[in-house]
Design a protein around this motif. Structure first.
Motif: not given
Length: 698
Positions: A304-318, A150-160
């Motif tokens: 690509a931004i949407a993809r990074q957000l979604f991928n980070g959201f999926c792995l953020g469940m860890l 997720s790169g720089v969008y990791s905080p948003i993905s993890l928060f979601m």
């Protein structure tokens, strides 16, 4: 009854009945005669059900030995075996008995009930400490996995991702209020559905515990390798951590809420120190590094931004792993404290995961974060220097090694429960004489964890991604269990009522996130499926031992030459003895009424889910209500209808209560987990958790 019916029914000479030497009782029903308009008599034979004149029908009963033994009629049924009589296929006749519990039985029952009540010692904070180390310790391996995709969008993905637990909390609270028993979600599904579905839950739980141990050991080894030079590769260090804590478990060390509280307090203090130091460093540095990271990590397209957000959201469940373990300890948490425990776990997880990844991106260069370094140790070194980095490594090692130990001990508890439910062999209950450690369970679980890690090539990334799939599937069992509870056990009293739309939304979210994790790395789905099917195959084999042994004997029986050899004949005789012994392990059905359809459904459940030919139907009789009038007759009918099962009817003097059920379990030497009952209603006077019995019908 025969004499009463014969006095009102017409009698026929023996030659008119067709058999003059019969000794069986017969009933001849006189044809119904009606008068027509012209005065003649018209007979309608046979009468319709509506026209039937008698509501009691005397049927033939086979002669039964007074003591209840003996075989049922085996002459009319051929055996499927060439060299084994049909007697093997049939159980003996059941018996009827009245039972009065002794003083010793009551003492044992009261002691068990008091142990259950005394075990509820954990409050909202100590209850959160047990799984809290896993939930808040997951920050060490969740952040690197999320930043990588997720790169720089990791905080948003993890928060979601952390916000999604607001969907699960009401579901878990409703399940816990209805079934406040430990071992969830396996125990939930076992009480609301069939056993085969519960076995899937048990297999997923076992993989979840193994993944927790492997990921924790590998991450601890990785943090140590980043601080000191290890004389061996990182994967060897992870294997050594697993082996060391397997030996620690063999010493008899049990998980303690106080120890967990101390470890969690140390971890929280470390995170607070790291957050303060990083915030001060960020304030001095300004937003220069954050702007550089933001510019360097920007994808080229919006897709690509949407993809990074979604991928980070999926792995953020860890970052939420360990939350699924909380209902496993519900039997030790004080009444009414479970919702507070979930809150105390959820809110810190939101703050910790989101804050830490934001501090990392604000102070650490992005190329170093993506370069595979330990993210939090890099943050500690950048913020305060080597001393904080060393402190953090010590904290990570302690917390993550605690996760390894938690996985081992949780697996031992699961194995113990599965052994009591006769899903796995009883050898898993064997313990060492001094430490009382379950050495079979510890050894098997360590071997499973080692095989899991070795099959991934010692890759922490692969195991972490597979861990995410396992965790998601386990979390998906909770809304599924609630749906089954609503449909199959709707009468069960509970304190809250989750909207059905929320349950379906949670199931849909699990499906979407699971698919997203598979899309990130499809190979992890292969690992997940292979291990799930492998564990299920073992459970299916141990759950159906008699059927497998029967197939083995049938194969042996097809070769007559084998029956001529003495050794082979002895082997076949021993195989028959093992099957007979396994089939004679009894179970108990606790009944309230005598409706034959209700008794039939409970017996069908036993036949489909338990390998036994010995069922004891038990009715607790009080002086006010007495014994249901048709219970004995219906038990005899079912005993004849199920020739492969011996059905004993036992009338116990006393009230139906948790203490008396525990006393009965001691008297019959049947564990409460193999006592089955129907679903209690809203006016039920006793807590369901105190019975320890399985609910198998509405």
């Amino acid at each position: 009854m025969t004499s009463q019916l014969s006095s009102i029914l017409p009698s026929y000479p023996p030659d008119e009945m067709g058999e003059s030497d019969t000794t069986e009782p017969w009933i001849a029903i006189e044809p119904i005669v009606r008068s027509t308009d012209d005065g003649t008599a018209q007979s309608t034979n046979p009468p319709t059900f509506h026209q039937s004149q008698f509501d009691v029908i005397l049927r033939r009963q086979r002669t039964r030995p007074p003591t209840g033994g003996g075989l049922k009629d085996t002459l009319a049924t051929a055996s499927r075996f060439l060299n084994l009589s049909s007697d093997f296929e049939f159980a003996g006749w059941g018996s009827f008995s009245n039972l009065k519990l002794t003083g010793e039985d009551h003492v044992v029952g009261e002691e068990r009930l008091q142990r259950i009540r005394r075990s509820r010692l954990l409050g909202q904070y100590t209850g959160a400490a047990v799984p809290g180390n896993a939930v808040l310790g997951s920050v060490f391996y969740a952040l690197p996995a999320v930043v990588a995709v997720s790169g720089v969008y990791s905080p948003i993905s993890l928060f979601m991702a952390t916000l999604t637990l607001f969907l699960w909390r009401p579901i878990m609270e409703e399940l816990a209020s209805a079934l406040p028993i430990s071992g969830a979600p396996y125990s939930y599904i076992l009480n609301v559905s069939r056993k085969w579905l519960a076995l899937i839950g048990a297999a997923l739980l076992l993989l979840d515990f193994a993944s927790t141990s492997v990921v924790s050991a590998a991450t601890a080894s990785s943090y140590l390798a980043g601080e000191v030079v290890l004389p061996f590769p990182t994967f060897v260090g992870a294997a050594l951590v697993l082996i060391i804590f397997a030996f620690v478990s063999l010493t008899g060390l049990k998980e303690s809420a106080r120890i967990a509280s101390v470890v969690l307090a140390f971890h929280i203090a470390t995170m607070i120190a790291l957050a303060i130091a990083s915030t001060v460093y960020w304030a001095r540095l300004g937003n220069v590094q954050l702007r550089h990271n933001w510019a360097d990590g920007q994808p080229s397209t919006h897709a690509a931004i949407a993809r990074q957000l979604f991928n980070g959201f999926c792995l953020g469940m860890l970052g939420l792993t360990g939350f699924e373990c909380t209902p496993s300890y519900i039997g030790r948490i004080k009444s009414g404290q479970f919702p507070l425990v979930l809150r105390n776990l959820h809110l810190p997880a939101i703050v910790l995961n989101t804050l830490m990844i934001m501090l990392v991106l604000a102070t650490v260069p992005l190329e170093r974060v993506l370069g595979g370094a330990n993210v939090l140790s890099a943050l500690a070194e950048m913020s305060a220097g080597p001393w904080l980095r060393k402190w953090l490594v010590v904290d990570a090692t302690i917390v993550l090694c605690g996760g390894v130990l938690t996985g081992i001990l949780s697996a031992c508890e699961l194995f113990e429960q599965l052994a009591h439910d006769r899903i796995i062999p009883q050898v898993f209950l064997y313990s060492l004489p001094i430490s009382s450690a379950q050495y079979i369970s510890i050894t098997v679980f360590t071997a499973i964890s080692a095989a899991l890690y070795a099959s991934s090539g010692g890759s922490l990334a692969i195991v972490s991604k597979m861990f995410s799939l396992v965790w998601l599937t386990v979390m998906g069992l909770f809304p599924l269990a609630l749906l089954l509870l609503r449909f199959n056990r709707g009468r069960m009293p509970r304190e809250r009522n989750t909207p059905l739309s929320l349950v379906f939304l949670t199931l849909a979210l699990v499906s979407v996130v699971f698919a997203g994790n598979v899309a990130i790395d499809p190979s992890t789905a292969g690992y997940f499926a292979a291990y799930l099917f492998g564990v299920l195959a073992v459970f299916a084999a141990t759950q159906n031992q008699v059927q497998l042994l029967r197939a083995v004997y049938w194969t042996y029986d097809q070769y007559p030459v084998l029956h001529r050899w003495t050794i082979s004949k002895m082997w076949g005789t021993g195989l028959v003895g093992v099957m007979t012994k396994l089939k004679r392990q009894p179970v108990c059905i606790l009944v309230k009424t005598d409706e034959i359809n209700h008794l039939l459904h409970m017996l069908l459940y036993v036949r489909e889910n338990e390998e036994t030919s010995c069922v004891k139907i038990v009715h607790f009789c009080d002086e006010e209500n007495g014994v249901p009038s048709e219970l004995e007759a219906n038990a005899k009918i079912l005993d004849e209808a199920f020739p492969e099962i011996t059905i004993d009817l036992i009338i116990v003097q006393g009230m139906f209560s948790p203490a008396n059920v525990a006393s009965l379990a001691h008297r019959l030497q049947i564990p409460p987990s193999l006592m089955f009952m129907s679903c209690p209603g809203p006016q039920f006077a006793h807590p369901i958790a105190e019975f320890g019995a399985r609910i198998i019908s509405l």
